[in-house]
Design a protein around this motif. Structure first.
Motif, mmCIF file in Angstrom:
data_model
loop_
_atom_site.group_PDB
_atom_site.id
_atom_site.type_symbol
_atom_site.label_atom_id
_atom_site.label_comp_id
_atom_site.label_asym_id
_atom_site.label_seq_id
_atom_site.Cartn_x
_atom_site.Cartn_y
_atom_site.Cartn_z
ATOM 1 N N PRO A 1 9.373 -18.750 33.566
ATOM 2 C CA PRO A 1 8.489 -18.382 34.680
ATOM 3 C C PRO A 1 7.048 -18.848 34.536
ATOM 4 C CG PRO A 1 9.047 -16.461 33.345
ATOM 5 C CD PRO A 1 9.870 -17.600 32.852
ATOM 6 N N ALA A 2 6.569 -19.064 33.309
ATOM 7 C CA ALA A 2 5.149 -19.398 33.137
ATOM 8 C C ALA A 2 4.861 -20.892 33.291
ATOM 9 C CB ALA A 2 4.644 -18.913 31.785
ATOM 10 N N PHE A 3 5.747 -21.747 32.772
ATOM 11 C CA PHE A 3 5.469 -23.187 32.817
ATOM 12 C C PHE A 3 6.430 -23.866 33.758
ATOM 13 C CE2 PHE A 3 3.731 -22.063 28.626
ATOM 14 C CZ PHE A 3 2.436 -22.506 28.823
ATOM 15 N N MET B 1 16.953 -20.537 24.818
ATOM 16 C CA MET B 1 15.542 -20.271 24.722
ATOM 17 C C MET B 1 14.850 -20.999 25.881
ATOM 18 S SD MET B 1 12.837 -20.990 21.628
ATOM 19 C CE MET B 1 13.615 -19.917 20.476
ATOM 20 N N THR B 2 13.958 -20.296 26.553
ATOM 21 C CA THR B 2 13.255 -20.900 27.681
ATOM 22 C C THR B 2 12.044 -21.685 27.196
ATOM 23 O OG1 THR B 2 11.809 -19.007 28.027
ATOM 24 C CG2 THR B 2 13.931 -19.004 29.201
ATOM 25 N N LEU B 3 11.477 -22.440 28.106
ATOM 26 C CA LEU B 3 10.313 -23.259 27.800
ATOM 27 C C LEU B 3 9.139 -22.402 27.346
ATOM 28 C CD1 LEU B 3 9.135 -26.106 27.802
ATOM 29 C CD2 LEU B 3 8.547 -25.771 30.188
ATOM 30 N N ASP B 4 8.958 -21.252 27.980
ATOM 31 C CA ASP B 4 7.845 -20.370 27.615
ATOM 32 C C ASP B 4 7.930 -19.939 26.151
ATOM 33 O OD1 ASP B 4 7.257 -20.587 30.281
ATOM 34 O OD2 ASP B 4 8.167 -18.657 30.791
ATOM 35 N N ARG B 5 9.099 -19.480 25.775
ATOM 36 C CA ARG B 5 9.280 -19.030 24.393
ATOM 37 C C ARG B 5 9.202 -20.184 23.409
ATOM 38 N NH1 ARG B 5 11.825 -13.700 23.763
ATOM 39 N NH2 ARG B 5 11.888 -12.768 25.828
ATOM 40 N N SER B 6 9.656 -21.345 23.815
ATOM 41 C CA SER B 6 9.566 -22.523 22.952
ATOM 42 C C SER B 6 8.116 -22.922 22.708
ATOM 43 C CB SER B 6 10.318 -23.697 23.578
ATOM 44 O OG SER B 6 11.669 -23.403 23.731
ATOM 45 N N VAL B 7 7.300 -22.857 23.752
ATOM 46 C CA VAL B 7 5.886 -23.196 23.608
ATOM 47 C C VAL B 7 5.194 -22.199 22.682
ATOM 48 C CG1 VAL B 7 3.675 -23.280 24.839
ATOM 49 C CG2 VAL B 7 5.656 -24.446 25.767
ATOM 50 N N ILE B 8 5.490 -20.925 22.834
ATOM 51 C CA ILE B 8 4.881 -19.910 21.972
ATOM 52 C C ILE B 8 5.313 -20.109 20.518
ATOM 53 C CG2 ILE B 8 4.817 -17.433 21.459
ATOM 54 C CD1 ILE B 8 5.042 -17.006 24.532
ATOM 55 N N ALA B 9 6.596 -20.391 20.314
ATOM 56 C CA ALA B 9 7.103 -20.629 18.960
ATOM 57 C C ALA B 9 6.465 -21.875 18.348
ATOM 58 C CB ALA B 9 8.620 -20.765 18.976
ATOM 59 N N PHE B 10 6.315 -22.920 19.156
ATOM 60 C CA PHE B 10 5.699 -24.151 18.675
ATOM 61 C C PHE B 10 4.233 -23.916 18.303
ATOM 62 C CE2 PHE B 10 3.408 -28.158 19.518
ATOM 63 C CZ PHE B 10 4.023 -28.959 18.571
ATOM 64 N N ALA B 11 3.496 -23.214 19.156
ATOM 65 C CA ALA B 11 2.082 -22.931 18.883
ATOM 66 C C ALA B 11 1.936 -22.087 17.621
ATOM 67 C CB ALA B 11 1.447 -22.237 20.079
ATOM 68 N N GLY B 12 2.756 -21.076 17.485
ATOM 69 C CA GLY B 12 2.707 -20.254 16.280
ATOM 70 C C GLY B 12 3.022 -21.045 15.022
ATOM 71 N N LYS C 1 10.688 -32.446 28.774
ATOM 72 C CA LYS C 1 11.373 -33.740 28.748
ATOM 73 C C LYS C 1 12.504 -33.776 27.731
ATOM 74 C CE LYS C 1 7.730 -36.491 30.674
ATOM 75 N NZ LYS C 1 6.954 -37.713 30.649
ATOM 76 N N LEU C 2 12.419 -32.890 26.733
ATOM 77 C CA LEU C 2 13.487 -32.807 25.743
ATOM 78 C C LEU C 2 14.666 -31.977 26.236
ATOM 79 C CD1 LEU C 2 11.420 -32.356 22.464
ATOM 80 C CD2 LEU C 2 12.658 -34.387 23.222
ATOM 81 N N GLY C 3 14.531 -31.408 27.443
ATOM 82 C CA GLY C 3 15.665 -30.722 28.054
ATOM 83 C C GLY C 3 15.666 -29.214 27.939
ATOM 84 N N ILE C 4 14.585 -28.621 27.512
ATOM 85 C CA ILE C 4 14.529 -27.169 27.440
ATOM 86 C C ILE C 4 14.310 -26.629 28.842
ATOM 87 C CG2 ILE C 4 13.265 -25.215 26.488
ATOM 88 C CD1 ILE C 4 12.766 -26.903 24.013
ATOM 89 N N ALA D 1 4.323 -28.176 26.596
ATOM 90 C CA ALA D 1 5.336 -27.817 27.595
ATOM 91 C C ALA D 1 5.892 -29.060 28.275
ATOM 92 C CB ALA D 1 4.742 -26.870 28.629
ATOM 93 N N LEU D 2 5.030 -30.039 28.517
ATOM 94 C CA LEU D 2 5.502 -31.288 29.130
ATOM 95 C C LEU D 2 6.513 -31.993 28.228
ATOM 96 C CD1 LEU D 2 2.125 -32.708 30.507
ATOM 97 C CD2 LEU D 2 3.933 -31.545 31.789
#
Length: 66
Positions: free
Chosen positions: A64-66, A1-12, A57-60, A52-53
């Protein structure tokens, strides 16, 4: 999973948690939902996202977005 998808999943997830807290704990938790929404809007315009920051740092691996 990329950082972009992780951020979206976290926000949701944060939106769903804050709605649940608003319904079952206190109506004042609606402000948490507002905070998450505003953070998503500012991230869309500025490209800066605190989550995202932390996730980077957790290694994700970055996307392309972040």
């Amino acid at each position: 999973m990329t950082l972009d998808r992780s951020v979206i999943a976290f926000a949701g997830s944060m939106v769903l948690v804050s709605v649940a807290l608003t319904v079952w704990v206190s109506p004042l938790f609606v402000w948490f939902t507002v905070f998450v929404g505003l953070n998503m809007i500012q991230s869309a315009f500025t490209g800066f996202c605190p989550a995202a920051l932390v996730l980077r740092k957790l290694g994700i691996r970055p996307g392309p977005a972040f």
